[in-house]
Design an enzyme around this catalytic site. Structure first.
Site, PDB file in Angstrom:
ATOM      1  N   CYS A   1     -34.476  -1.725 -27.019  1.00 57.03           N
ATOM      2  CA  CYS A   1     -33.303  -2.604 -27.147  1.00 57.03           C
ATOM      3  C   CYS A   1     -32.691  -2.478 -28.544  1.00 57.03           C
ATOM      4  CB  CYS A   1     -33.737  -4.041 -26.868  1.00 57.03           C
ATOM      5  SG  CYS A   1     -32.539  -5.299 -27.319  1.00 57.03           S
TER       6      CYS A   1
ATOM      7  N   CYS B   1     -32.167  -5.690 -30.478  1.00 58.32           N
ATOM      8  CA  CYS B   1     -33.468  -6.228 -30.902  1.00 58.32           C
ATOM      9  C   CYS B   1     -33.912  -5.580 -32.216  1.00 58.32           C
ATOM     10  CB  CYS B   1     -34.535  -5.968 -29.846  1.00 58.32           C
ATOM     11  SG  CYS B   1     -34.242  -6.739 -28.250  1.00 58.32           S
TER      12      CYS B   1
END
Length: 106
Positions: A33, A36
């Site tokens: 991600c 993230c």
């Protein structure tokens, strides 16, 4: 400092039971991600500024049982716990929204 949760038992101990005595925030994230990864240094900095809050990370791919139990649908998702209960959720990498949520429960 941000600590990685490595098992469902550790999640129960540090997050659910640990939030009985202090505010706890968990970053549900994934290695694949982009947002993230980009947000991780900000989360670490927040942990150094807010020493009265416990900061943890859960890799959603390693702890899918916890991820499902907590109803995680997107990454990153931040959940704040107090008194053994989730008191708020921020979906997406918004530092302002996460700080606002944390400050509202101090």
């Amino acid at each position: 400092m941000v600590a990685e949760i490595s098992s469902p038992a550790e999640f129960q101990e540090k997050v659910i039971q640990g939030s009985a005595s202090r505010l706890v925030v968990v970053d549900f994230w994934a290695t694949w991600c982009g947002p993230c990864i980009h947000f991780a240094p900000k989360f670490e900095a927040m942990s150094k500024d807010m020493t009265d809050v416990s900061f943890y990370k859960v890799d959603v791919d390693k702890l899918s049982e916890v991820t499902e139990e907590q109803g995680i649908n997107c990454m990153p998702t931040f959940k704040v716990y107090k008194g053994g209960e989730c008191v708020g959720t921020v979906e997406g990498a918004s530092e302002a929204k996460l700080k606002e949520l944390l400050n509202s429960h101090k």
